[in-house]
Design an enzyme around this catalytic site. Structure first.
Site, PDB file in Angstrom:
ATOM      1  N   SER A  85       0.133  -2.037   7.953  1.00 13.85           N
ATOM      2  CA  SER A  85       1.314  -2.360   8.760  1.00 13.85           C
ATOM      3  C   SER A  85       0.935  -3.324   9.874  1.00 13.85           C
ATOM      4  O   SER A  85       1.746  -4.142  10.317  1.00 13.85           O
ATOM      5  CB  SER A  85       1.885  -1.083   9.373  1.00 13.85           C
ATOM      6  OG  SER A  85       2.211  -0.175   8.347  1.00 13.85           O
ATOM      7  N   ARG A  86      -0.301  -3.220  10.329  1.00 14.20           N
ATOM      8  CA  ARG A  86      -0.748  -4.088  11.428  1.00 14.20           C
ATOM      9  C   ARG A  86      -0.804  -5.556  11.002  1.00 14.20           C
ATOM     10  O   ARG A  86      -0.803  -6.447  11.859  1.00 14.20           O
ATOM     11  CB  ARG A  86      -2.108  -3.637  11.947  1.00 14.20           C
ATOM     12  CG  ARG A  86      -2.020  -2.307  12.677  1.00 14.20           C
ATOM     13  CD  ARG A  86      -3.384  -1.672  12.824  1.00 14.20           C
ATOM     14  NE  ARG A  86      -3.246  -0.269  13.184  1.00 14.20           N
ATOM     15  CZ  ARG A  86      -3.307   0.203  14.417  1.00 14.20           C
ATOM     16  NH1 ARG A  86      -3.528  -0.614  15.406  1.00 14.20           N
ATOM     17  NH2 ARG A  86      -3.162   1.484  14.657  1.00 14.20           N
ATOM     18  N   GLY A 132       0.835  -1.208   0.000  1.00 15.03           N
ATOM     19  CA  GLY A 132       0.000   0.000   0.000  1.00 15.03           C
ATOM     20  C   GLY A 132       0.867   1.253   0.000  1.00 15.03           C
ATOM     21  O   GLY A 132       0.603   2.219  -0.731  1.00 15.03           O
ATOM     22  N   HIS A 133       1.941   1.235   0.821  1.00 14.59           N
ATOM     23  CA  HIS A 133       2.844   2.396   0.845  1.00 14.59           C
ATOM     24  C   HIS A 133       3.562   2.553  -0.495  1.00 14.59           C
ATOM     25  O   HIS A 133       3.759   3.659  -0.985  1.00 14.59           O
ATOM     26  CB  HIS A 133       3.903   2.233   1.945  1.00 14.59           C
ATOM     27  CG  HIS A 133       3.348   2.263   3.329  1.00 14.59           C
ATOM     28  ND1 HIS A 133       3.351   1.165   4.155  1.00 14.59           N
ATOM     29  CD2 HIS A 133       2.759   3.259   4.032  1.00 14.59           C
ATOM     30  CE1 HIS A 133       2.803   1.488   5.315  1.00 14.59           C
ATOM     31  NE2 HIS A 133       2.432   2.752   5.267  1.00 14.59           N
ATOM     32  N   GLN A 182      -0.837  10.386  17.985  1.00 15.70           N
ATOM     33  CA  GLN A 182      -2.065   9.870  17.366  1.00 15.70           C
ATOM     34  C   GLN A 182      -2.494   8.521  17.930  1.00 15.70           C
ATOM     35  O   GLN A 182      -3.447   7.925  17.452  1.00 15.70           O
ATOM     36  CB  GLN A 182      -1.930   9.816  15.844  1.00 15.70           C
ATOM     37  CG  GLN A 182      -1.017   8.731  15.309  1.00 15.70           C
ATOM     38  CD  GLN A 182      -0.831   8.866  13.797  1.00 15.70           C
ATOM     39  OE1 GLN A 182      -0.121   9.740  13.313  1.00 15.70           O
ATOM     40  NE2 GLN A 182      -1.459   7.988  13.039  1.00 15.70           N
TER      41      GLN A 182
HETATM   42  O1  PAF Z   1      -1.619   6.755   7.921  1.00 19.93           O
HETATM   43  C1  PAF Z   1      -0.604   6.781   8.637  1.00 19.93           C
HETATM   44  O2  PAF Z   1       0.271   5.900   8.603  1.00 19.93           O
HETATM   45  C2  PAF Z   1      -0.419   7.928   9.624  1.00 19.93           C
HETATM   46  O3  PAF Z   1      -1.637   8.306  10.173  1.00 19.93           O
HETATM   47  C3  PAF Z   1       0.320   9.123   9.028  1.00 19.93           C
HETATM   48  C4  PAF Z   1      -0.465   9.766   7.905  1.00 19.93           C
HETATM   49  C5  PAF Z   1       1.685   8.681   8.515  1.00 19.93           C
HETATM   50  C6  PAF Z   1       0.539  10.191  10.104  1.00 19.93           C
HETATM   51  O4  PAF Z   1       1.325   9.712  11.143  1.00 19.93           O
END
Ligand code: PAF
Length: 279
Positions: free
Chosen positions: A187-188, A36-37, A61
């Site tokens: 990632s999880r 995805g990244h 967050q």
């Molecule tokens: O989607 C994410 O991985 C995070 O919320 C982000 C956008 C990198 C902000 O830390």
């Protein structure tokens, strides 16, 4: 691929590139990279001359200490992946670089977004996203920034923050990448076994069922049937909502164009989210 950890060194380098008239794309990540990244990096490469990827696990967050400490860390694998994807710049700052003591954090009034789905179930999460994304916009000053649609509420938050805080950046949403069984890449997923991944495909299957039922039933009935179907699987449902794509108001009796079903569920200890346009 150039690597930076200090804001001033990164900015110095980016200023030189900007002076040459190069277009800068930004892909924010918290590491533990996956397909995805890489799709975000690829989209950025199509539109920009230079792509900056950040790897920073943003503490503000996470509303749950366990979730933060268990967040997967794979820095050397991440760097290999970015290198082979021809990424130009990786920025991996410390917390002190991102949040200097004497600098107030960016915040905005999130309105309705903070009161539904992820907003309700992860109090403070979106304000944390605002803190970090706005700070990176300030540091990097990208022309465009790329975000996965798996986190569709996050995309709305980022669009709002760019607008409210007047950052001159275009926000580009990128479609969700999935494993062959439909599970959204995340990632999880590094914390899931193969059996877990198979069980977790119930999320995608439920969303597909929702799309089918949306042709026949009201949003309320579709939601109820989706919940029943989901509960035949092995995951624990946190929420399933069908919402208006802009206002995020829950839909009951009538469909609107682009209505979205969002799901959050636990596979053991691992919290997963996904969504799909139903109509
Ligand atoms: O989607 C994410 O991985 C995070 O919320 C982000 C956008 C990198 C902000 O830390």
């Amino acid at each position: 691929m150039k690597q930076f950890t200090s804001v001033s060194n990164l900015q110095q380098h980016l200023n030189t590139l900007r002076d040459q008239g190069l277009v800068i794309g930004f892909v924010p990540t918290m590491g533990a990279l996956h397909g995805g990244h890489l799709a975000l990096v690829e989209s950025a490469q199509k539109n920009c001359d230079v792509v900056v990827v950040t790897i920073f696990v943003n503490p503000t967050q996470f509303n749950n200490e366990g979730d933060l400490s268990n967040y997967p860390k794979r820095t050397s694998e991440d760097l290999d992946l970015l290198q082979s994807a021809n990424c130009d710049i990786v920025f991996m700052p410390s917390s002190e670089e991102v949040y200097p003591k004497d600098k107030p954090k960016f915040t905005i009034d999130l309105g309705k977004i903070a009161t539904v789905m992820e907003g309700t179930h992860r109090p403070g999460h979106f304000q944390g996203v605002v803190n970090v994304v706005a700070r990176f916009f300030e540091i990097i000053q990208p022309h465009s920034a790329y975000f996965g649609q798996k986190d569709f509420q996050q995309v709305a938050v980022v669009e709002k923050l760019a607008n409210d805080l007047e950052f001159d950046v275009s926000i580009v949403p990128v479609p969700t990448k999935r494993l062959s069984n439909g599970l959204a890449m995340s990632s999880r997923n590094y914390r899931l076994t193969d059996a877990d991944k198979e069980n977790a495909s119930i999320i995608y299957k439920t969303l597909l069922k929702g799309r089918e039922w949306a042709d026949k039933y009201s949003p309320a009935v579709t939601r109820q049937r989706m919940e029943e179907y989901f509960n035949t699987g092995k995951l624990e449902l946190e929420y399933l909502r069908i919402v208006h794509p802009q206002s995020m108001e829950e839909l009951q009796h009538y469909w609107v164009d682009g209505a979205i079903a969002g799901i959050a569920a636990y596979c053991g200890e691992v919290r997963l989210i996904d969504n799909m346009k139903l109509s």
